[in-house]
Design a protein around this motif. Structure first.
Motif, PDB file in Angstrom:
ATOM      1  N   GLU A 219      -5.201   6.429  -1.070  1.00  0.00           N
ATOM      2  CA  GLU A 219      -4.338   5.045  -0.865  1.00  0.00           C
ATOM      3  C   GLU A 219      -4.413   4.190  -2.258  1.00  0.00           C
ATOM      4  O   GLU A 219      -5.326   4.005  -2.908  1.00  0.00           O
ATOM      5  CB  GLU A 219      -4.811   4.188   0.438  1.00  0.00           C
TER       6      GLU A 219
ATOM      7  N   SER B 180       0.861  -1.250  -0.046  1.00  0.00           N
ATOM      8  CA  SER B 180       0.213  -0.121  -0.033  1.00  0.00           C
ATOM      9  C   SER B 180       1.014   1.350  -0.098  1.00  0.00           C
ATOM     10  O   SER B 180       1.824   1.376   0.645  1.00  0.00           O
ATOM     11  CB  SER B 180      -0.866   0.026   1.225  1.00  0.00           C
TER      12      SER B 180
ATOM     13  N   ARG C 233       0.446   5.482   0.238  1.00  0.00           N
ATOM     14  CA  ARG C 233      -0.374   6.904   0.492  1.00  0.00           C
ATOM     15  C   ARG C 233       0.250   8.084  -0.046  1.00  0.00           C
ATOM     16  O   ARG C 233       1.311   8.331   0.305  1.00  0.00           O
ATOM     17  CB  ARG C 233      -0.615   6.846   1.833  1.00  0.00           C
TER      18      ARG C 233
END
Length: 185
Positions: free
Chosen positions: A157, A96, A98
């Protein structure tokens, strides 16, 4: 008896004499000149060139900008305030990332910010759409409407394969906009 009958033209077709066209024969076709073929070829070439130019214009890449912020696409101005792409866990299949951003609507109409319209660009030029949107406090939110003259501060995200390395972002005013790329340094 001599052949007496009605005179031609009075109820009977005229007699056929001499050489006339054969039944079912339409005659020779007229030949086109070389100039007609050249004109047709020139028109086809011009249409092809215009079509190729149009396709190149439609599918061109958005302009790339360095880490210079803010950047603008359409009526939205994006100021990147931070990025976070931690290394994935050993057993993870995805990682992930961001992007923290402040977005200003400089246009006369409201805009809706959808996370999937924003893209993360990896080293192989593959695009990965945003999956979640967060407000400034870090709370996950639904797509948000930004009124004319209004702004939004928060984060988008992205999820990408564990082995992919982020190279930049492609930011969009709407799903149909060309977008603007901001490359990571």
């Amino acid at each position: 008896m001599t052949g007496q009958g009605p005179l031609p033209g009075r109820g009977m077709p005229p007699p056929v004499t001499g050489q006339g066209p054969l039944p079912g024969y339409t005659g020779a076709r007229k030949k086109r000149g070389v100039s007609g073929c050249l004109i047709a070829a020139a028109v086809a070439l011009v249409v092809l060139v215009v079509l190729v130019a149009l396709l190149m214009w439609v599918f061109r890449s958005p302009p790339a900008v360095g880490d210079d912020s803010p950047v603008q696409d359409g009526r939205l101005t994006f100021a990147l305030t931070g990025t976070k792409c931690p290394k994935p866990a050993k057993e993870a299949l995805v990682r992930s990332c961001r992007l923290t951003v402040k977005i200003d609507n400089v246009g006369p109409e409201a805009r809706v910010l959808y996370p999937g319209q924003q893209k993360l660009l990896d080293e192989d030029d593959a695009l990965h759409g945003g999956t979640k949107l967060f407000d400034a406090a870090g709370k996950e939110i639904t797509p948000i409407r930004i009124e004319p003259g209004g702004s939004f501060a928060g984060a988008v995200e992205f999820e990408l394969p564990r082995t992919a390395k982020p190279a930049g972002f492609e930011l969009h005013d709407s799903g149909l906009s060309r977008g603007v790329r901001v490359m990571l340094s």
